[in-house]
Scaffold this motif. Structure first.
Motif, short mmCIF file in Angstrom:
data_model
loop_
_atom_site.label_atom_id
_atom_site.label_comp_id
_atom_site.label_asym_id
_atom_site.label_seq_id
_atom_site.Cartn_x
_atom_site.Cartn_y
_atom_site.Cartn_z
N ASP A 82 47.03 18.88 53.63
CA ASP A 82 47.76 17.92 52.79
C ASP A 82 47.19 17.89 51.37
O ASP A 82 47.92 17.75 50.40
N ARG A 83 45.88 18.01 51.28
CA ARG A 83 45.20 17.94 49.99
C ARG A 83 45.30 19.29 49.27
O ARG A 83 45.16 20.34 49.90
N THR A 89 38.89 19.37 44.34
CA THR A 89 39.13 18.71 45.62
C THR A 89 38.47 19.41 46.80
O THR A 89 38.51 18.90 47.92
N ALA A 90 37.88 20.57 46.57
CA ALA A 90 37.30 21.34 47.67
C ALA A 90 35.90 21.81 47.33
O ALA A 90 35.53 22.96 47.59
N THR A 157 37.07 20.52 54.91
CA THR A 157 36.15 21.58 54.52
C THR A 157 36.14 22.72 55.52
O THR A 157 36.21 23.90 55.15
N LEU A 158 36.08 22.40 56.80
CA LEU A 158 36.04 23.44 57.84
C LEU A 158 37.36 24.20 57.92
O LEU A 158 37.38 25.39 58.20
N THR A 159 38.47 23.52 57.67
CA THR A 159 39.77 24.20 57.68
C THR A 159 39.89 25.16 56.52
O THR A 159 40.30 26.32 56.68
N ALA A 160 39.56 24.69 55.32
CA ALA A 160 39.66 25.55 54.14
C ALA A 160 38.68 26.71 54.22
O ALA A 160 39.01 27.84 53.82
N GLU A 161 37.48 26.45 54.72
CA GLU A 161 36.50 27.53 54.85
C GLU A 161 37.01 28.61 55.80
O GLU A 161 36.95 29.81 55.50
N ALA A 162 37.52 28.19 56.97
CA ALA A 162 38.02 29.15 57.94
C ALA A 162 39.20 29.95 57.41
O ALA A 162 39.39 31.12 57.75
N GLY A 163 40.00 29.32 56.54
CA GLY A 163 41.14 30.02 55.98
C GLY A 163 40.77 31.07 54.96
O GLY A 163 41.41 32.13 54.87
N LEU A 164 39.72 30.82 54.18
CA LEU A 164 39.38 31.73 53.09
C LEU A 164 38.31 32.75 53.44
O LEU A 164 38.32 33.87 52.92
#
Length: 409
Positions: A82-83, A89-90, A157-164
């Protein structure tokens, strides 16, 4: 009995369990991946027809199957956020990617060389393969579906990290492949920097942005009487995934990175639209089904003894240090100075989940260069994944419940 009939019955059981098990296991300190691996091991032990194909003997099949589930998971992860994924923001994510990930690769490579006795190329491959957090097995620590709110710092944080970080691990996989074919003195370092680092990363991001923004405009802004977003068809997400990945591969860039970026760009084009929920729900169902099938096969391969035949105390020490020391320590170092509460930073550092993405990198590299001790590499990766599934799967429910309690949810 006809093996086809046995496989068909097994597939039906997996489909039903895909729908039912998450509800059954929701309140238990037991994750879906643990059940899948255990089921695969049990089936392989009970039925001769349930012999799982060896990943070592079927490198291309292993690569393609793991590739499919990873890109689907990356699309789902991008649609969840959502963010906006911006610098402001990250902040925690950028630290994990820019500081923790390179340190993790180096630390794991040194451990592999010191404890397992592998050479430079094989050690670097293990470091690159085991450094990313897995977008497939980490769903229990990720943010919820689009638009549900409650996107706390740990989950985001864990979602964005896993995605990138899956895409960002690729330059080091290519470097390992290069060092497996030529000596460091003969390696073309300039070509590696310009092609495998600069071009492939930049082009992957560019393709992802172009696909996400372009398809976002067609879906939400195309000036016609029947808006495409009104179709309600969730499988559109698979089309976005396939287009982003294939165009990135055609451009000789990183498809994993392009898929996640395209999902983030598509979501950002019309962030609050309810259509994102349909897309995410469909992708999540496909991801869960593919994940269960692969983990059942993984459990079967483990039960047959091929993947763990070289396990000894140095191998056990390597797996334990990778999961319990390297990831928590380097992630904690990378987050020093941040204002987030200590428990939240500790949880982010602890959940360095390893999984299907690591299998993909090993299969990808072994199919392109002759690495010494290939069986040893499979053994190390399989043991780390097995320990990660068990360790993180049994702790995720109470730990995330603790986070929710702290935040009053």
């Amino acid at each position: 009995m006809d093996p086809y009939i046995v496989m068909l019955a097994g597939f039906g059981a997996i489909v039903l369990l895909t729908a039912w098990l998450p509800m059954v296991l929701k309140e238990l300190p037991l994750s879906l991946p643990i059940f899948c691996v255990a089921a695969g091991a049990l089936l392989a032990g009970l039925f001769d027809q349930a012999q799982a194909p060896s990943p070592q003997a079927h490198l291309k099949l292993t690569e393609r199957l793991t590739e499919a589930v990873v890109i689907v998971a990356l699309m789902g992860a991008g649609l969840k956020l959502d963010r906006p994924l911006a610098w402001a923001t990250a902040g925690l994510t950028w630290r994990l990617l820019g500081v923790a990930m390179p340190l993790t690769i180096v630390a794991i490579a040194l451990l592999a060389h010191g404890l397992l006795g592998v050479g430079l190329a094989a050690a670097l491959l293990l470091g690159a393969a085991l450094s990313p957090t897995d977008p497939v097995l980490a769903s229990d620590v990720q943010v919820g579906p689009p638009g549900q709110g409650g996107e706390d710092e740990v989950r985001f944080t864990l979602t964005a990290e896993a995605g990138l970080n899956d895409g960002l691990a690729f330059p080091f996989v290519y470097l390992a492949i290069l060092l497996a074919t030529v000596s460091p003195a003969d390696a073309s370092w300039l070509e590696w920097v310009t092609l495998d680092v600069e071009w492939r990363l930049a082009a992957g991001i560019a393709v992802g942005v172009a696909v996400g923004r372009g398809l976002g405009w067609l879906t939400f802004r195309l000036p016609n009487r029947s808006k495409l977003s009104r179709t309600g068809d969730g499988f559109v997400a698979l089309g976005i995934t396939a287009i982003a990945y294939s165009l990135a591969e055609m451009a000789h860039s990183y498809g994993f990175l392009a898929v996640f970026v395209s999902a983030v760009a598509f979501r950002g084009f019309e962030r609050r639209h309810h259509y994102h929920e349909k897309l995410h729900d469909f992708v999540e169902q496909i991801e869960r089904l593919l994940m269960m099938m692969l983990l059942v096969l993984f459990g079967g391969a483990l039960a047959e003894g091929g993947l763990l035949r070289n396990t000894d105390w140095p191998m056990v020490g390597f797996a334990a240090l990778t999961l319990l020391v390297v990831r928590p320590l380097v992630a904690w170092i990378s987050l020093l100075g941040r204002k987030e509460p200590t428990p939240e930073r500790a949880i982010i550092a602890f959940f360095g989940i390893r999984g299907i993405g690591s299998v993909y990198y090993i299969a990808f590299a072994l199919g392109r260069a002759p690495f010494e001790g290939a069986d040893l590499l499979w053994n190390a990766v399989s043991l780390v994944i097995l320990v990660s599934i068990t360790l993180h799967g049994t702790t995720v429910t109470p730990i995330m419940r603790f986070i929710d309690k702290r935040r009053g949810r």
